[in-house]
Design a protein around this motif. Structure first.
Motif, PDB file in Angstrom:
ATOM      1  N   LEU A   4      41.513  44.994  73.943  1.00 26.66           N
ATOM      2  CA  LEU A   4      41.776  43.991  74.974  1.00 26.66           C
ATOM      3  C   LEU A   4      43.271  43.757  75.155  1.00 26.66           C
ATOM      4  O   LEU A   4      43.777  43.710  76.283  1.00 26.66           O
ATOM      5  N   GLY A   5      43.991  43.605  74.044  1.00 21.74           N
ATOM      6  CA  GLY A   5      45.414  43.319  74.132  1.00 21.74           C
ATOM      7  C   GLY A   5      46.252  44.510  74.539  1.00 21.74           C
ATOM      8  O   GLY A   5      47.111  44.409  75.424  1.00 21.74           O
ATOM      9  N   ILE A   6      45.982  45.665  73.924  1.00 22.38           N
ATOM     10  CA  ILE A   6      46.820  46.848  74.161  1.00 22.38           C
ATOM     11  C   ILE A   6      46.492  47.502  75.507  1.00 22.38           C
ATOM     12  O   ILE A   6      47.383  47.762  76.320  1.00 22.38           O
ATOM     13  N   VAL A   7      45.202  47.748  75.743  1.00 22.40           N
ATOM     14  CA  VAL A   7      44.798  48.434  76.976  1.00 22.40           C
ATOM     15  C   VAL A   7      44.616  47.447  78.125  1.00 22.40           C
ATOM     16  O   VAL A   7      45.157  47.634  79.224  1.00 22.40           O
ATOM     17  N   GLY A   8      43.861  46.362  77.868  1.00 24.04           N
ATOM     18  CA  GLY A   8      43.512  45.432  78.935  1.00 24.04           C
ATOM     19  C   GLY A   8      44.634  44.517  79.374  1.00 24.04           C
ATOM     20  O   GLY A   8      44.584  43.966  80.475  1.00 24.04           O
ATOM     21  N   THR A   9      45.654  44.331  78.541  1.00 27.14           N
ATOM     22  CA  THR A   9      46.762  43.447  78.900  1.00 27.14           C
ATOM     23  C   THR A   9      48.057  44.234  79.096  1.00 27.14           C
ATOM     24  O   THR A   9      48.598  44.278  80.198  1.00 27.14           O
ATOM     25  N   ALA A  10      48.536  44.889  78.050  1.00 25.81           N
ATOM     26  CA  ALA A  10      49.848  45.547  78.110  1.00 25.81           C
ATOM     27  C   ALA A  10      49.855  46.775  79.023  1.00 25.81           C
ATOM     28  O   ALA A  10      50.590  46.822  80.023  1.00 25.81           O
ATOM     29  N   LEU A  11      49.036  47.766  78.703  1.00 22.56           N
ATOM     30  CA  LEU A  11      49.067  49.017  79.464  1.00 22.56           C
ATOM     31  C   LEU A  11      48.547  48.837  80.893  1.00 22.56           C
ATOM     32  O   LEU A  11      49.032  49.482  81.825  1.00 22.56           O
ATOM     33  N   ALA A  12      47.567  47.940  81.064  1.00 20.95           N
ATOM     34  CA  ALA A  12      47.017  47.716  82.409  1.00 20.95           C
ATOM     35  C   ALA A  12      48.063  47.119  83.342  1.00 20.95           C
ATOM     36  O   ALA A  12      48.126  47.467  84.528  1.00 20.95           O
ATOM     37  N   LEU A  13      48.893  46.218  82.823  1.00 19.57           N
ATOM     38  CA  LEU A  13      49.947  45.634  83.655  1.00 19.57           C
ATOM     39  C   LEU A  13      50.969  46.683  84.080  1.00 19.57           C
ATOM     40  O   LEU A  13      51.440  46.689  85.215  1.00 19.57           O
ATOM     41  N   ILE A  14      51.304  47.569  83.160  1.00 16.01           N
ATOM     42  CA  ILE A  14      52.227  48.661  83.500  1.00 16.01           C
ATOM     43  C   ILE A  14      51.603  49.573  84.555  1.00 16.01           C
ATOM     44  O   ILE A  14      52.245  49.966  85.531  1.00 16.01           O
ATOM     45  N   LEU A  15      50.328  49.901  84.379  1.00 17.43           N
ATOM     46  CA  LEU A  15      49.616  50.762  85.322  1.00 17.43           C
ATOM     47  C   LEU A  15      49.546  50.116  86.702  1.00 17.43           C
ATOM     48  O   LEU A  15      49.711  50.788  87.729  1.00 17.43           O
ATOM     49  N   PHE A  16      49.332  48.797  86.731  1.00 19.40           N
ATOM     50  CA  PHE A  16      49.287  48.087  88.000  1.00 19.40           C
ATOM     51  C   PHE A  16      50.629  48.173  88.721  1.00 19.40           C
ATOM     52  O   PHE A  16      50.694  48.381  89.941  1.00 19.40           O
ATOM     53  N   ASN A  17      51.712  48.024  87.961  1.00 20.20           N
ATOM     54  CA  ASN A  17      53.046  48.121  88.565  1.00 20.20           C
ATOM     55  C   ASN A  17      53.314  49.516  89.127  1.00 20.20           C
ATOM     56  O   ASN A  17      53.952  49.669  90.170  1.00 20.20           O
ATOM     57  N   VAL A  18      52.819  50.536  88.445  1.00 22.66           N
ATOM     58  CA  VAL A  18      52.952  51.911  88.939  1.00 22.66           C
ATOM     59  C   VAL A  18      52.141  52.087  90.218  1.00 22.66           C
ATOM     60  O   VAL A  18      52.594  52.709  91.184  1.00 22.66           O
ATOM     61  N   MET A  19      50.927  51.502  90.247  1.00 26.62           N
ATOM     62  CA  MET A  19      50.066  51.634  91.425  1.00 26.62           C
ATOM     63  C   MET A  19      50.713  50.994  92.652  1.00 26.62           C
ATOM     64  O   MET A  19      50.620  51.516  93.767  1.00 26.62           O
ATOM     65  N   VAL A  20      51.375  49.863  92.443  1.00 20.57           N
ATOM     66  CA  VAL A  20      52.034  49.189  93.565  1.00 20.57           C
ATOM     67  C   VAL A  20      53.092  50.086  94.208  1.00 20.57           C
ATOM     68  O   VAL A  20      53.336  50.030  95.409  1.00 20.57           O
ATOM     69  N   LYS A  21      53.711  50.957  93.400  1.00 17.20           N
ATOM     70  CA  LYS A  21      54.738  51.854  93.915  1.00 17.20           C
ATOM     71  C   LYS A  21      54.172  52.988  94.764  1.00 17.20           C
ATOM     72  O   LYS A  21      54.837  53.498  95.656  1.00 17.20           O
ATOM     73  N   VAL A  22      52.940  53.414  94.470  1.00 17.22           N
ATOM     74  CA  VAL A  22      52.365  54.545  95.203  1.00 17.22           C
ATOM     75  C   VAL A  22      51.358  54.099  96.261  1.00 17.22           C
ATOM     76  O   VAL A  22      50.813  54.918  96.990  1.00 17.22           O
ATOM     77  N   ALA A  23      51.101  52.790  96.346  1.00 22.80           N
ATOM     78  CA  ALA A  23      50.142  52.284  97.334  1.00 22.80           C
ATOM     79  C   ALA A  23      50.694  50.994  97.935  1.00 22.80           C
ATOM     80  O   ALA A  23      51.703  50.456  97.480  1.00 22.80           O
ATOM     81  N   THR A  24      50.034  50.502  98.965  1.00 22.75           N
ATOM     82  CA  THR A  24      50.435  49.232  99.564  1.00 22.75           C
ATOM     83  C   THR A  24      49.986  48.081  98.673  1.00 22.75           C
ATOM     84  O   THR A  24      49.066  48.220  97.858  1.00 22.75           O
ATOM     85  N   THR A  25      50.608  46.917  98.843  1.00 20.82           N
ATOM     86  CA  THR A  25      50.212  45.745  98.063  1.00 20.82           C
ATOM     87  C   THR A  25      48.800  45.302  98.416  1.00 20.82           C
ATOM     88  O   THR A  25      48.069  44.781  97.572  1.00 20.82           O
ATOM     89  N   VAL A  26      48.411  45.504  99.681  1.00 28.61           N
ATOM     90  CA  VAL A  26      47.050  45.152 100.099  1.00 28.61           C
ATOM     91  C   VAL A  26      46.028  46.013  99.361  1.00 28.61           C
ATOM     92  O   VAL A  26      45.012  45.528  98.864  1.00 28.61           O
TER      93      VAL A  26
END
Length: 298
Positions: free
Chosen positions: A231-253
């Protein structure tokens, strides 16, 4: 060539979206597993400890260049964006199913709008307002559903309010990041803010709980801690990083559409785990998701 690059970006964006929906939607069943052994406080603290420790290598090199204003805001982000919600979700799930907690969590984008209008001078559009009304009707239905139909206001499950308070914390957090952190990248904000609340979680865990005893003497404690590590490593830390990467390759919507998929994953896990949803629950769930969709459209 340009079309191939665009197709590759679209494919990456969909891949990130599906992974994030699965990861964040699974968070609530992991909290449930942790609560089988640990108290809500222990679950919340362990979640922060695991997330903070894994991001420590990213945060430490960035601490030197911070000014006092940034430090103050990063401490606030750490508290309202991670620390406080971790404890609120764990406490709420002592009396709420993991599936319904996942649905209530979908209110976060609307709280971003509310907090922004109240404290950051952003405006609520007519569409935002309609979405808010529909979603809150859905929330009220979910809070009052019982065997045989809908109860009255005296029978509201107050533990759902803890989830809504956590969503309000997320809403405040996202507005602070948007309006007060122009110069720092999202990954740095996440890592540094978690490093600031990590000592609080460690102190609480080892001085105010029975974690040290349980991990050594209680059957299933190591396995439950393993679920919370995920939960902490994958669901919190790595997921937030992945979300930030996704925002760069896709629209915010497009990125925000993960909000609508998280409840679906949470409900699937809940049903697989034997949780029971009544007809009124499904009506409330649809109202919440539809309201969030209306209120979050551009």
């Amino acid at each position: 060539m340009e079309r191939d690059l665009q197709s590759e970006s679209t494919l990456k964006a969909w891949g990130f979206l599906i992974i994030l929906a699965l990861v964040w939607g699974s968070s609530f069943i992991l909290i449930k597993r942790g609560l089988e052994v640990y108290s809500p406080g222990e679950v919340g603290a362990l979640r922060i400890v695991f997330a903070g420790l894994v991001l420590l290598p990213l945060s430490l090199p960035r601490l030197k260049g911070l000014n006092k204003r940034q430090v103050k805001n990063l401490i606030i982000v750490g508290l309202v964006g991670s620390f406080i919600p971790a404890f609120l979700f764990a406490k709420a799930q002592t009396q709420l199913s993991s599936s319904l907690t996942g649905v209530f969590n979908a209110m976060t984008p609307l709280f971003v709008v509310i907090i922004g209008a109240l404290f950051f001078k952003s405006r609520i559009t007519r569409r935002n307002g309609i979405g808010l009304v529909i979603a809150f009707i859905g929330v009220l239905i979910l809070m009052m559903v019982k065997e045989g139909g809908i109860g009255n206001f005296s029978e509201i499950n107050a533990y759902a309010l803890l989830v809504l308070l956590a969503c309000a914390c997320y809403g405040l957090n996202l507005n602070i990041i948007k309006y007060r952190f122009v110069e720092l990248k999202p990954v740095a904000i996440t890592a540094i803010s978690l490093s600031f609340v990590l000592p609080l979680a460690l102190i609480y865990l080892f001085t105010s709980t029975q974690f040290s005893f349980k991990i050594l003497h209680v059957e299933g404690a190591v396995q439950a801690a393993g679920y919370l590590a995920i939960l902490g490593i994958v669901g919190t830390a790595l997921a937030l990083i992945l979300f930030n990467v996704m925002v760069k390759v896709a629209t915010t919507v497009f990125a925000s559409s993960v909000t609508y998929l998280i409840p679906v994953v949470a409900i699937m896990w809940g049903l697989l785990d034997g949780e029971v949803l009544l007809a009124g629950h499904y009506f409330g769930i649809l109202a919440v998701i539809f309201g969030v969709w209306i209120g979050n459209r551009r």
